[in-house]
Scaffold this motif. Structure first.
Motif, PDB file in Angstrom:
ATOM      1  N   HIS A 194       0.820  -1.205   0.000  1.00 59.41           N
ATOM      2  CA  HIS A 194       0.000   0.000   0.000  1.00 59.41           C
ATOM      3  C   HIS A 194       0.857   1.259   0.000  1.00 59.41           C
ATOM      4  O   HIS A 194       0.465   2.284  -0.528  1.00 59.41           O
ATOM      5  N   ASP A 195       2.028   1.141   0.619  1.00 57.96           N
ATOM      6  CA  ASP A 195       2.876   2.319   0.736  1.00 57.96           C
ATOM      7  C   ASP A 195       3.790   2.411  -0.485  1.00 57.96           C
ATOM      8  O   ASP A 195       4.674   1.586  -0.674  1.00 57.96           O
ATOM      9  N   ILE A 196       3.549   3.429  -1.291  1.00 56.10           N
ATOM     10  CA  ILE A 196       4.301   3.559  -2.536  1.00 56.10           C
ATOM     11  C   ILE A 196       5.792   3.747  -2.266  1.00 56.10           C
ATOM     12  O   ILE A 196       6.644   3.323  -3.052  1.00 56.10           O
ATOM     13  N   ASN A 197       6.134   4.334  -1.108  1.00 59.47           N
ATOM     14  CA  ASN A 197       7.547   4.555  -0.828  1.00 59.47           C
ATOM     15  C   ASN A 197       8.281   3.260  -0.508  1.00 59.47           C
ATOM     16  O   ASN A 197       9.446   3.098  -0.860  1.00 59.47           O
ATOM     17  N   PHE A 198       7.582   2.324   0.130  1.00 58.25           N
ATOM     18  CA  PHE A 198       8.172   1.003   0.325  1.00 58.25           C
ATOM     19  C   PHE A 198       8.408   0.335  -1.023  1.00 58.25           C
ATOM     20  O   PHE A 198       9.450  -0.260  -1.279  1.00 58.25           O
ATOM     21  N   ALA A 199       7.402   0.461  -1.880  1.00 57.11           N
ATOM     22  CA  ALA A 199       7.530  -0.137  -3.209  1.00 57.11           C
ATOM     23  C   ALA A 199       8.698   0.490  -3.958  1.00 57.11           C
ATOM     24  O   ALA A 199       9.521  -0.207  -4.561  1.00 57.11           O
ATOM     25  N   GLY A 200       8.788   1.812  -3.896  1.00 57.41           N
ATOM     26  CA  GLY A 200       9.837   2.508  -4.616  1.00 57.41           C
ATOM     27  C   GLY A 200      11.221   2.144  -4.136  1.00 57.41           C
ATOM     28  O   GLY A 200      12.158   2.053  -4.914  1.00 57.41           O
ATOM     29  N   HIS A 201      11.342   1.918  -2.833  1.00 59.30           N
ATOM     30  CA  HIS A 201      12.677   1.669  -2.303  1.00 59.30           C
ATOM     31  C   HIS A 201      13.105   0.208  -2.440  1.00 59.30           C
ATOM     32  O   HIS A 201      14.250  -0.089  -2.770  1.00 59.30           O
ATOM     33  N   TYR A 202      12.213  -0.712  -2.155  1.00 57.99           N
ATOM     34  CA  TYR A 202      12.639  -2.110  -2.062  1.00 57.99           C
ATOM     35  C   TYR A 202      12.395  -2.943  -3.311  1.00 57.99           C
ATOM     36  O   TYR A 202      12.993  -3.996  -3.474  1.00 57.99           O
ATOM     37  N   SER A 203      11.480  -2.517  -4.169  1.00 57.20           N
ATOM     38  CA  SER A 203      11.149  -3.427  -5.264  1.00 57.20           C
ATOM     39  C   SER A 203      12.031  -3.178  -6.483  1.00 57.20           C
ATOM     40  O   SER A 203      12.634  -2.128  -6.644  1.00 57.20           O
ATOM     41  N   ASP A 204      12.095  -4.204  -7.321  1.00 55.63           N
ATOM     42  CA  ASP A 204      12.835  -4.095  -8.574  1.00 55.63           C
ATOM     43  C   ASP A 204      11.920  -3.667  -9.708  1.00 55.63           C
ATOM     44  O   ASP A 204      12.370  -3.078 -10.684  1.00 55.63           O
ATOM     45  N   TYR A 205      10.653  -4.021  -9.580  1.00 57.46           N
ATOM     46  CA  TYR A 205       9.658  -3.595 -10.572  1.00 57.46           C
ATOM     47  C   TYR A 205       8.408  -3.176  -9.835  1.00 57.46           C
ATOM     48  O   TYR A 205       8.094  -3.698  -8.768  1.00 57.46           O
ATOM     49  N   ILE A 206       7.698  -2.225 -10.432  1.00 58.72           N
ATOM     50  CA  ILE A 206       6.429  -1.814  -9.857  1.00 58.72           C
ATOM     51  C   ILE A 206       5.353  -2.023 -10.909  1.00 58.72           C
ATOM     52  O   ILE A 206       5.534  -1.666 -12.076  1.00 58.72           O
ATOM     53  N   CYS A 207       4.262  -2.644 -10.470  1.00 55.83           N
ATOM     54  CA  CYS A 207       3.132  -2.835 -11.362  1.00 55.83           C
ATOM     55  C   CYS A 207       1.973  -2.047 -10.769  1.00 55.83           C
ATOM     56  O   CYS A 207       1.518  -2.340  -9.661  1.00 55.83           O
ATOM     57  N   ALA A 208       1.510  -1.035 -11.475  1.00 55.99           N
ATOM     58  CA  ALA A 208       0.429  -0.196 -10.953  1.00 55.99           C
ATOM     59  C   ALA A 208      -0.890  -0.634 -11.576  1.00 55.99           C
ATOM     60  O   ALA A 208      -0.985  -0.792 -12.794  1.00 55.99           O
ATOM     61  N   MET A 209      -1.877  -0.830 -10.717  1.00 52.20           N
ATOM     62  CA  MET A 209      -3.193  -1.258 -11.213  1.00 52.20           C
ATOM     63  C   MET A 209      -4.248  -0.237 -10.861  1.00 52.20           C
ATOM     64  O   MET A 209      -4.147   0.490  -9.881  1.00 52.20           O
ATOM     65  N   LYS A 210      -5.282  -0.219 -11.683  1.00 46.90           N
ATOM     66  CA  LYS A 210      -6.393   0.701 -11.451  1.00 46.90           C
ATOM     67  C   LYS A 210      -7.605   0.144 -12.172  1.00 46.90           C
ATOM     68  O   LYS A 210      -7.482  -0.301 -13.317  1.00 46.90           O
ATOM     69  N   HIS A 211      -8.746   0.143 -11.539  1.00 42.63           N
ATOM     70  CA  HIS A 211      -9.992  -0.360 -12.129  1.00 42.63           C
ATOM     71  C   HIS A 211      -9.811  -1.731 -12.768  1.00 42.63           C
ATOM     72  O   HIS A 211     -10.308  -1.992 -13.860  1.00 42.63           O
ATOM     73  N   GLY A 212      -9.084  -2.616 -12.118  1.00 36.00           N
ATOM     74  CA  GLY A 212      -8.953  -3.978 -12.630  1.00 36.00           C
ATOM     75  C   GLY A 212      -7.986  -4.141 -13.780  1.00 36.00           C
ATOM     76  O   GLY A 212      -7.884  -5.223 -14.352  1.00 36.00           O
ATOM     77  N   LYS A 213      -7.290  -3.072 -14.150  1.00 35.06           N
ATOM     78  CA  LYS A 213      -6.352  -3.200 -15.271  1.00 35.06           C
ATOM     79  C   LYS A 213      -4.959  -2.750 -14.841  1.00 35.06           C
ATOM     80  O   LYS A 213      -4.816  -1.958 -13.908  1.00 35.06           O
ATOM     81  N   VAL A 214      -3.968  -3.271 -15.533  1.00 35.77           N
ATOM     82  CA  VAL A 214      -2.606  -2.828 -15.276  1.00 35.77           C
ATOM     83  C   VAL A 214      -2.389  -1.549 -16.068  1.00 35.77           C
ATOM     84  O   VAL A 214      -2.553  -1.537 -17.291  1.00 35.77           O
TER      85      VAL A 214
END
Lengths: 251, 349
Positions: A194-214
């Motif tokens: 849920h926390d975008i900053n955790f995603a930004g710091h620790y992940s290698d890829y980010i997949c953003a979803m909205k209304h059931g779609k990537v």
């Protein structure tokens, strides 16, 4: 590698997931982010074959999740849901040992015991392994669940909001453990955050979803950007340069 | 790949000690086997007591065995009922993921009561006789199993397929059948009602030895499947998601288990009548006594507990209070109180 092709799931006339076509590369951490109700958890549970799909195909490491036998799939992909309430009274070690079931069918060998010990040590639970789950704090319990899916020894690990209910310190520790698992144990970890900053710091890829779609998929450097985040989360987001990389500011 | 273990060994905790398993420490192992032996000893002494107490012939003589043999049938019935109720309840609680329900609420007992009442209602006192016999017994078991399977199959396969709804429908069906029975009972003559009442209290004396050739193979088959499936049941107890994650088809396991549970419950109910809280009492006690999650260890303790509760209650009521008929009522009362205490202590269902 996880490949989704034209995956579609219909709940009602208003709520649908997909069509989603996506490729999650092998190795590293991929974070699924997006507003509430975007279908992140649903997509994760579909990849983990806990939920059927209406059309399309999902392949994990080349195996189709709908046609591959569940017991074989259990050695390829493991999934941890958000809510885990067990009526059974278990010690940490007993819980982690269940992760070996796909391999040993409940008859633990010495190799199994070693892997169990290793998973427990990996998450710093060695001193707690004899404790019962109901005697642990939320953060410790969450770590025990993660140790269980690590003991399952699958190439791909899916985690649905493992930071839920964790405080700052435990969230950071959990992400560090996961990062190490991805690097040292060569796992492909897909995680709903849920926390975008955790995603930004620790992940290698980010997949953003909205209304059931990537809507976006890419490296954190590309996704951590004012326009993309503002559009995904439907709220003004400003990305600034923090001491450890970009920081999204949205409050 | 994985790094070598870096955690320093804790004092007094060698690698050898780091074993998983149902009874991980020496203390829990010792405790389990002490409890097991104690229950076994109690079970044996109550059985012996029931055979020998008040037996006018000296122990070991031909006459002693003749009398013992006649009493032996009720011990066999108790063993069967204890086995059915214990194994069925533990399995049922596992697949429904709930430690406070018993399979009796699925309408078995109401069905039994309805069948008994209807037979007396339509055929008078002769109806009770008409319901005796091995074919009638088999038919009664078959009806209960078919009803249960229809209910499970229908409710678990649909879109709403979920265990809570199935339980709710089971309870409502039970209540409906119960009201029909009550309605019929209202219109019986007092003497017919008296005959019926005797049948409706669970009693070891209801059992007819001629039913055994059908009852014993049935429970052996069902029991064998449920007990040999223990390792999978340990997983199923963790809930649907975890079960599926570990590669077990949750729905198949649940359906199969419920099918065998319905056989055990049907045999027990058709044999001796309703025993609503016995299963709950036994399963709850067994989990307290065995103190492990592993069904391989819980089943034997549950069976022994069931047998000890039944035979103990009979022994005390028969030889100390001379009130043999009240036994099932006493067990139900104790079981019901345990149930209430358990809910009140836990504070939720």
């Amino acid at each position: 590698m996880i490949t989704l092709t034209e995956v579609h799931k219909k709940y009602s006339s208003e709520v649908t997931i997909g069509p989603v076509t996506l490729e999650i590369p092998t190795g590293g951490i991929t974070a699924l982010v997006g507003p509430n109700g975007a279908g992140k958890s649903t997509m994760l549970t579909m990849v983990g074959r806990l939920l059927g799909i209406d059309s399309g195909t999902i392949e994990v490491a080349g195996y189709d999740v709908t046609s591959t036998a569940s017991k074989d799939l259990a050695k390829i992909v493991s999934i941890l849901r958000q809510e885990n309430h067990f009526v059974t009274r278990l010690t940490v070690r007993q819980l982690v040992a269940f992760g070996r079931f796909p391999h040993s069918k409940g008859r633990l060998t010495t190799t199994d015991e070693e892997i169990i010990s290793r998973s427990i040590d990996f998450l710093d639970l060695a001193e707690l392994e004899g404790r019962y789950l109901d005697q642990l704090s939320g953060g410790q319990r969450q770590r025990a669940y993660v140790a269980m899916v690590l003991a399952q020894d699958t190439e791909t690990v899916l985690l649905d909001e493992p930071l839920n209910n964790l405080d700052m310190k435990h969230s950071v520790l959990m992400m560090q453990h996961l990062k190490r698992a991805a690097q040292e144990l060569n796992r492909t970890i897909v995680i709903v955050l849920h926390d975008i900053n955790f995603a930004g710091h620790y992940s290698d890829y980010i997949c953003a979803m909205k209304h059931g779609k990537v809507v976006q998929f890419g490296t954190p450097e590309r996704i951590m950007n004012d326009e993309i985040l503002s559009e995904v989360f439907e709220t003004p987001v400003q990305v600034i340069d923090g001491p450890n990389g970009p920081l999204a500011v949205y409050y | 790949m994985a790094p070598p273990r870096t955690t320093p060994k804790l004092p007094g905790k060698s690698l050898f000690n780091r074993a998983s398993g149902a009874l991980p420490t020496k203390k829990t192992r010792t405790r389990y086997w002490v409890v097991f032996s104690l229950m076994l000893a109690l079970a044996l002494s109550f059985s012996f007591g029931l055979l020998a107490w008040d037996n006018p012939m000296p122990v070991g003589s031909d006459g002693f065995w003749l009398i013992a043999q006649m009493r032996g049938s009720s011990i066999l019935t108790m063993a069967i009922v204890a086995f059915c109720q214990a194994v069925a309840t533990v399995s049922f609680q596992t697949v429904t993921n709930n430690r406070i329900i018993t399979p009796s609420i699925m309408g078995f007992e109401s069905l039994y009561i309805a069948v008994q009442t209807a037979s007396v209602f339509f055929m008078g006192a002769a109806g009770v006789v008409a319901l005796q016999g091995i074919w009638q017994f088999t038919l009664q078991v078959a009806i209960m199993v078919v009803l249960a399977c229809l209910l499970y199959g229908w409710l678990l396969s649909g879109k709403l397929g979920n265990i809570q709804i199935m339980l709710l429908v089971g309870i409502i069906l039970g209540a409906g059948l119960g009201s029909i029975s009550t309605f019929m009972q209202r219109m019986l003559s007092p003497s017919e009602f008296d005959i019926l009442t005797a049948k409706l209290f669970g009693s070891m004396n209801n059992a007819d030895m001629s039913y055994m050739p059908v009852a014993i193979p049935l429970i052996l088959i069902a029991g064998f499947f449920l007990i040999s499936n223990s390792r999978k049941m340990n997983i199923v107890a963790l809930g649907r998601d975890t079960t599926m994650n570990l590669g077990i088809n949750h729905r198949t396991e649940v359906m199969r288990t419920l099918f065998f549970v319905s056989i055990l419950m049907a045999v027990s109910t058709a044999l001796v009548g309703p025993m609503t809280f016995l299963g709950f009492l036994v399963a709850t006690l067994a989990y307290q006594l065995a103190d492990t999650y592993d069904h391989r260890f819980v089943f034997p303790i549950a069976f022994l507990t069931g047998f000890v509760v039944l035979s103990g209650a009979y022994f005390v009521m028969k030889n100390i209070f001379y009130a043999q008929g009240a036994v099932s009522i006493i067990i139900e009362a104790v079981g019901g109180i345990t149930f209430l205490i358990f809910i009140l202590r836990k504070g939720r269902l």
